[in-house]
Design a protein around this motif. Structure first.
Motif, PDB file in Angstrom:
ATOM      1  N   LEU A 226      47.641  45.511  44.546  1.00 39.83           N
ATOM      2  CA  LEU A 226      46.228  45.496  44.310  1.00 39.83           C
ATOM      3  C   LEU A 226      45.445  44.438  44.955  1.00 39.83           C
ATOM      4  O   LEU A 226      45.966  43.408  45.194  1.00 39.83           O
ATOM      5  CB  LEU A 226      45.612  45.414  42.771  1.00 39.83           C
ATOM      6  N   PRO A 227      44.141  44.798  45.683  1.00 36.92           N
ATOM      7  CA  PRO A 227      43.579  43.779  46.273  1.00 36.92           C
ATOM      8  C   PRO A 227      43.175  42.589  45.200  1.00 36.92           C
ATOM      9  O   PRO A 227      42.907  43.223  44.093  1.00 36.92           O
ATOM     10  CB  PRO A 227      42.364  44.239  46.842  1.00 36.92           C
ATOM     11  N   ASP A 228      42.939  41.496  45.606  1.00 40.58           N
ATOM     12  CA  ASP A 228      42.259  40.534  44.515  1.00 40.58           C
ATOM     13  C   ASP A 228      40.999  40.679  43.880  1.00 40.58           C
ATOM     14  O   ASP A 228      41.066  40.488  42.710  1.00 40.58           O
ATOM     15  CB  ASP A 228      42.298  39.011  45.400  1.00 40.58           C
ATOM     16  N   GLU A 229      40.122  41.329  44.744  1.00 40.50           N
ATOM     17  CA  GLU A 229      38.770  41.588  44.409  1.00 40.50           C
ATOM     18  C   GLU A 229      38.766  42.601  43.195  1.00 40.50           C
ATOM     19  O   GLU A 229      37.836  42.771  42.224  1.00 40.50           O
ATOM     20  CB  GLU A 229      37.958  42.339  45.433  1.00 40.50           C
ATOM     21  N   VAL A 230      39.873  43.529  43.174  1.00 39.40           N
ATOM     22  CA  VAL A 230      40.011  44.565  42.026  1.00 39.40           C
ATOM     23  C   VAL A 230      40.217  44.053  40.565  1.00 39.40           C
ATOM     24  O   VAL A 230      39.673  44.292  39.584  1.00 39.40           O
ATOM     25  CB  VAL A 230      40.977  45.703  42.417  1.00 39.40           C
ATOM     26  N   ILE A 231      41.077  43.060  40.590  1.00 37.12           N
ATOM     27  CA  ILE A 231      41.449  42.524  39.398  1.00 37.12           C
ATOM     28  C   ILE A 231      40.706  41.187  39.097  1.00 37.12           C
ATOM     29  O   ILE A 231      40.694  40.643  37.716  1.00 37.12           O
ATOM     30  CB  ILE A 231      43.006  42.205  39.256  1.00 37.12           C
ATOM     31  N   GLU A 232      39.885  40.647  39.866  1.00 38.04           N
ATOM     32  CA  GLU A 232      39.516  39.382  39.581  1.00 38.04           C
ATOM     33  C   GLU A 232      38.072  39.338  38.699  1.00 38.04           C
ATOM     34  O   GLU A 232      38.180  38.434  37.752  1.00 38.04           O
ATOM     35  CB  GLU A 232      38.441  38.812  41.027  1.00 38.04           C
TER      36      GLU A 232
END
Length: 677
Positions: free
Chosen positions: A589-595
């Motif tokens: 997953l991209p960092d931006e999704v779970i940040e």
């Protein structure tokens, strides 16, 4: 207990679906090779005997394989814990290759039998580590599907093995029954090197070398005595008496060693359970009848019916179809009703009927009648085989669950070896004098021509008829003498105690693949994880589980927040540290999704972030502990019918549930959070 802790400390990183399928394909190749060679030689045996001679030792081509497989089955699981299952899987494949090459090049029956023993040792390692690798690499909630598929593969080999052996024998050479393994096994080793993750137990297991060696030597002496008695040596000769005496001494010593061993191969305490004892005897009888009959049926069809090796493999399909049908039906009925006692009772009686009917076959019996008789035998085998493992898994203490299950499989394999050997002894005792009388009648046929099914088919009917009758009478004699064995099973089956089935066992019974019992690892956690997987599958049909868990825990976390805390807990536990980048990378997953979800839990005071990564605060740790405790309660309530009255067993189950709960929390919440985002 050490085995469970060792596996639990090694939670693998999630695999993509594509990589999971590649890993599974690699494992299937190993299982396919090992299982296939149990039956692939059956249709080739008449041609092998015609080529190499020594018809009296024909049964040992199968028996040597089964005995070595039984020993390797008992040993490979522990060696996998000691050195890593991936390494043992690859070494087993290498041993299998060596055995296959020697078998293909063999210029005499003795060398072929030795090669088959080497093959069997490699095959046992492949089978056990294949099942263990499924547990290591396949996500928990998908594991039941993959294990069922692996069981189905094992079952299908009983269909294609004889037919494939016949094709090689008719269109190439019987030696290709062994050569074909080499390129497939080489590809499998290369695939395993690239795809299967390397995992190793944290705690070294204790291996019962003495017990394994003693039971292997004792059973071998017993089978040799039965095989050589009346053939190589008179029954009253010092050699035969010595072999039987050695078997008694070795097996008695085995019992004494097992009573003292810290982790025995076969705990003697299991035999205090009438259910385990009855299931072990029935498993022995099923193996005895199934492999023995499947070894000699192709010989009957080639010598008596005059069909080719390929057609003889196809003609045994009614037996396998019957086994498939009743295995599946009995599994479905047991899964729906929880009742199982009358299946082995009816099954052994039908098995005895099938063997008796097959003992009446002769030169004038129609193809349809022969097929019907084989079908009856298969129906009986399937009715009996399916329920034995399920019953044992419901009655032994949890700490002995894996050992008891592998013990029943061990008795089935030993029964197969005994069946093949005793079928061989009965056959050899009859075929010698019967064939001599037949050749005396016709006089124009040499023993070499009479031993070759292709040459026999070319003779005029009036010349070949007495010889064909000699083969028919000899094999009929074998089937008739096995009828009392099946009837003994019928009597024993009445002593089987019926107990309420656990929900997890009933769920497993409905899987098609579960009908084909395989050698399995004795790792207790593997069995518990399968039970949990079945429980989860059933629970999901009733609605999402995670909200119930969070509500029971008294937590006001959202599912996404619970997932985020669970990830930090798991990464810290396994890798010593947790970072946003590492969590995102594992789940692709991209960092931006779970940040955003991590910003939220940090803002609520459950996590802190510094140069060392993400850390649970005291509040966050307390929240995770509550959720984990809720998972344990939820699972414990559904697995409460496991027999864990012993405090040590209860402690083992509690530890296993704690470890599994962490895995389930990871998988369940991750899936729901991704869907939510």
């Amino acid at each position: 207990m050490t085995g469970a802790l060792a596996v639990a400390e090694k939670v693998p990183e999630p695999l993509s679906k594509a990589k999971t399928n590649i890993v599974f394909a690699t494992i299937v190749l190993g299982m396919l090779l090992a299982a296939l060679d149990q039956t692939i030689v059956s249709t080739a045996l008449p041609t092998i005997v015609a080529d190499l001679g020594e018809a009296g030792r024909m049964a040992w081509v199968v028996t040597a394989y089964l005995l070595a497989e039984a020993v390797a089955t008992a040993l490979a699981g522990k060696l996998g814990d000691l050195f890593g299952r991936k390494l043992i899987f690859q070494l087993s494949a290498l041993i299998f290759i060596v055995g296959s090459m020697i078998a293909g090049l063999a210029n005499g029956m003795t060398l072929l039998i030795i090669a088959r023993g080497i093959q069997g040792f490699g095959a046992g390692g492949l089978m056990v580590t294949a099942m263990a690798l499924i547990a290591d690499t396949i996500p928990l909630r998908q594991r039941g599907k993959y294990q069922g598929a692996l069981g189905a593969v094992f079952g299908v080999t009983t269909v294609i093995g004889p037919t494939l052996g016949g094709l090689f024998t008719d269109h190439a050479s019987w030696r290709w029954c062994f050569y074909v393994n080499v390129p497939v096994a080489v590809i499998m080793i290369a695939m395993a090197a690239r795809t299967i993750p390397r995992m190793r137990a944290v705690v070294k297991p204790i291996i019962d070398y003495a017990g394994i060696g003693l039971v292997a030597a004792g059973v071998s002496c017993l089978i040799l005595g039965l095989e050589w008695g009346g053939q190589e040596y008179p029954w009253g000769s010092p050699m035969i008496i010595g072999l039987f005496a050695a078997a008694v001494v070795l097996l008695a010593t085995f019992v004494a060693v097992e009573l003292q061993a810290r982790e025995p191969m076969l705990p003697m305490g299991l035999f205090r359970s009438r259910v385990f004892t009855v299931c072990s005897i029935l498993s022995f009888i099923v193996g005895f009848a199934m492999l023995g009959s499947m070894t000699y049926l192709p010989a009957y069809l080639q010598y008596v019916n005059g069909v080719s090796a390929t057609v003889s493999g196809v003609r045994t399909l009614p037996l396998v179809v019957g086994l498939f049908v009743t295995s599946i039906i009995s599994g479905q009925v047991v899964g729906q009703t929880g009742r199982y006692k009358y299946f082995p009772i009816v099954g052994t009686l039908v098995m005895a009927l099938g063997l008796y009917l097959m003992s009446t076959m002769g030169r004038t019996t129609s193809v349809w009648l022969e097929s019907l008789y084989m079908l009856v035998l298969g129906l009986g085998l399937g009715l009996t085989m399916q329920v034995l493992t399920i019953v044992v898994q419901n009655t032994v203490p949890y700490a002995q669950l894996g050992t008891a299950t592998s013990g029943v499989a061990f008795f089935r394999t030993v029964g197969s070896a005994f069946g093949t050997a005793i079928f061989g002894t009965l056959y050899t005792d009859q075929i010698g004098p019967n064939l001599t009388d037949a050749l005396m009648q016709v006089r124009v046929v040499s023993p070499e021509v009479a031993a070759n099914p292709q040459s026999l088919r070319a003779l005029p009917t009036e010349v070949s008829a007495p010889i064909i009758d000699a083969y028919a009478d000899s094999i009929d004699h074998v089937f008739l003498w096995v009828v009392p064995v099946a009837l003994a099973g019928f009597v024993v089956a009445w002593f089987l105690k019926e107990v309420p089935l656990r929900d997890s066992a009933r769920a497993g019974a409905t899987d098609v693949g579960e009908g084909f019992s395989m050698p399995e690892p004795s790792d207790r956690l593997v069995y518990l994880e399968r039970a949990v997987s079945d429980t989860m599958r059933k629970a999901r049909a009733e609605g999402p589980v995670a909200p119930r868990i969070l509500a029971d825990a008294g937590s006001d976390l959202s599912r996404g927040e619970a997932w985020a805390l669970g990830q930090v807990y798991l990464h810290t536990r396994i890798r010593g540290a947790a970072t946003l980048d590492a969590i995102a990378e594992v789940h692709k997953l991209p960092d931006e999704v779970i940040e955003p979800i991590y910003d939220r839990v940090i803002g609520r005071g459950f996590l802190t972030e510094d140069a060392g990564g993400l850390r649970l605060t005291d509040t966050g740790r307390a929240e995770v502990d509550r959720i984990r405790a809720s998972w344990q309660r939820w699972l414990g309530a559904r697995l409460d019918d496991w027999d864990c009255s012993d405090p040590a067993d209860r402690a083992l189950l509690d530890q296993a549930l704690a470890n599994i709960a962490a895995k389930i929390l990871d998988e369940q919440a991750r899936e729901q959070e991704v869907a939510h985002v």
